[in-house]
Enzyme design. Structure first.
Site: not given
Lengths: 148, 421
Positions: A69, A106
């Site tokens: 991701s 993230k």
């Protein structure tokens, strides 16, 4: 008279058995016969990567990445991240956060007063921190170690 | 000038270390087991509230463990040791004078480093929590004994929020502490004091000097002075090298054969010799002990054997040779053995070994270099990377550690995983 007395008392002579060698250097520094190296005065110590990559040793941890991701931020599966817990996350920092009891990497972002954890891969949806109860920033990612 | 001491004490240290790398354990009851997975040696607050006691054997609380989904871990000393260093390094930024008292406690001198000790302690506590992830309690007082008592109060009463300065309410706090819980008062003395009507720490602080000195020796008087706020024990920042080094462990299963006992003795000797070299010492006395499994709940039988080493040494092969000979001397075939221990004592600095004319030292420059290399390899690549074959390879007797977490901070192969998904 004394000596004779002592001689009489010798009953056995032990052989000296040298088992270890003691080496004494003649000179501690070498003397060069040739022309001295012109670089001698410019020799620095060699470079230490720790010094470059780790600012707070006691607060720095290494973690390994699973998943894709964050690929557009240059973070690939199997990479090692250097995480500094002494740093405060700023908008735009890449962070290791705790999401539902698991570590996740993230990008931390603030948009219109709201905090978000963003993936860097168009296939993933952003996580708004307000929507989740269990979000905590564990540390700030300072470097990515990726095998070339 | 009045002295100001702070005692920083990590909360449920081993459990807290596990929680840093396993966030799913937050708010869950967690316990950590002793070597060999026998007894409980650390509990989270949730586990304490469920009534799990310190030192409780695991098999006696299986019910509780299952009913409340208590997370159980084998001890992971590679992790705890590394986390302890991180805590201590972080604390060292806050004072020039500090004493590492145990794996999870340190005394700090706060003299001249801050104007408001309580405020400063809160900053210390926040920093350690953020940097290393370990929650701490901090006690502040004019002596080490009072700082220790204050830390206890800081942990016990949630209102203090982990930091408590005893200075302005010394008598009131001491009246709430029982003599058994004072630092430096052993169980035997505590019973004696209770017998003489001295129940609280305040009672002891008010006892007459002469009486204390007569019955509790000068050490006891020192504790009493410290309770009164007169510091008698300075910060000991360079602890003296250990006078004896013991390495002993219970086996993971019953052991019967001489070969296995010798393997274990050799492995523990290597470990002890490594510690010996780390503090720059050599040993002149070695003792091994061999403990049998208790028969029918009887008292376990124990055999001891020792020898004086001709020339003090820290050379592993020589020491493990002695250990194996000693084991052979006391071994009898038949009984099941539970534990082997090796004790190295008569410790002298390695550079000041008394030579022996008739026993040339086996530890020449070559052996020294070999040991240095061995220690460096094991430091760099992890303990046990290389060792002596006499310590065994498969080690079927090695302690049980079935639920050990990963060595998250000391092994490249066991780093924590973070999800990018």
């Amino acid at each position: 008279m004394k000596r004779r007395h002592a001689e009489e008392r010798i009953t056995r002579i032990w052989a000296f058995e040298p088992r270890t060698k003691l080496e004494i250097p003649l000179f501690t520094a070498g003397i060069s016969a040739g022309f001295p190296s012109p670089a001698d005065d410019f020799i620095d110590r060699s470079l230490d990567l720790n010094e470059f990559l780790v600012t707070h040793p006691s607060a720095t941890f290494f973690v390994r990445v699973e998943g894709t991701s964050m690929i557009q931020a240059g973070i690939h599966p199997g990479d090692i991240l250097i995480v500094d817990r002494a740093l405060e996350p700023l908008p735009g920092s890449i962070v290791v956060a705790v999401l539902d009891g698991e570590f996740t990497v993230k990008r931390f972002q603030r948009v219109e007063g709201k905090s978000f954890l963003l993936a860097e891969n168009p296939d993933f949806v952003p996580v708004a921190i307000e929507d989740r109860t269990q979000v905590e920033v564990w540390g700030v990612v300072t470097y990515v170690i990726h095998k070339a | 000038m009045n002295k100001i001491f702070a005692l920083v004490d990590c909360n449920n240290f081993y459990v807290s270390c596990e929680r840093v790398f396993n966030p799913s354990l937050a708010e869950r009851p967690v316990v950590v087991l002793s070597n060999n997975d026998g007894c409980i040696i650390a509990r989270s607050n949730e586990a304490k509230n469920l009534g799990i006691r310190m030192g409780h054997p695991l098999f006696q609380c299986r019910d509780l463990v299952e009913r409340h989904r208590i997370a159980v871990f084998s001890s992971n000393f590679s992790l705890y040791g590394d986390m302890s260093h991180r805590v201590m390094d972080t604390l060292a930024r806050f004072t020039p004078e500090m004493e590492v008292y145990s794996i999870d406690e340190a005394f700090l001198s706060l003299e001249g480093v801050c104007s408001d000790p309580e405020d400063y302690a809160r900053r210390i506590s926040r920093t350690v929590k953020q940097w290393v992830g370990i929650p701490v309690a901090i006690g502040i007082g004019p002596s080490k004994t009072l700082a220790k008592a204050a830390a206890r109060a800081a942990k016990k009463h949630p209102a203090h929020d982990g930091v408590f300065d005893i200075t302005s309410c010394r008598e009131e706090t001491l009246s709430g502490i029982e003599v058994d819980d004072i630092w430096g008062v052993g169980r035997r003395y505590a019973r004696f004091l209770r017998g003489h009507g001295i129940v609280s720490a305040l009672d002891l602080a008010r006892a007459p000097d002469a009486w204390v000195k007569k019955h509790l020796t000068i050490e006891g008087l020192r504790t009493v002075m410290e309770l009164r706020g007169i510091s008698c024990m300075p910060i000991d920042s360079a602890p003296a090298p250990k006078k004896a080094i013991m390495c002993s462990r219970s086996f993971g299963r019953k052991v019967y054969s001489l070969e296995e006992l010798q393997e274990a003795a050799s492995a523990y000797t290597s470990k002890a010799a490594e510690k010996l070299r780390r503090q720059g010492s050599a040993a002149s006395f070695i003792q091994v002990l061999l403990i049998e499994f208790p028969f029918n709940h009887g008292f376990p039988k124990c055999a001891v054997s020792s020898l004086k080493i001709p020339v003090a040494t820290a050379y592993t092969p020589e020491l493990s040779g002695y250990a194996k000979t000693l084991i052979e001397r006391i071994y009898r075939p038949g009984p099941a053995y539970r534990k082997v221990g090796v004790l190295l004592s008569g410790i002298v600095p390695r550079g000041q070994v008394q030579m022996n004319l008739f026993h040339p030292s086996r530890e020449g420059p070559k052996e020294l270099a070999l040991m240095n290399t061995l220690d460096r390899i094991n430091t760099r690549w992890g303990s046990g990377t290389i060792g002596y074959a006499s310590s065994g390879f498969s080690r079927p007797w090695w302690m049980r550690q079935e639920k050990r977490s990963a060595r998250f901070t000391t092994s490249w192969a066991e780093l924590p995983l973070v999800k990018a998904s």
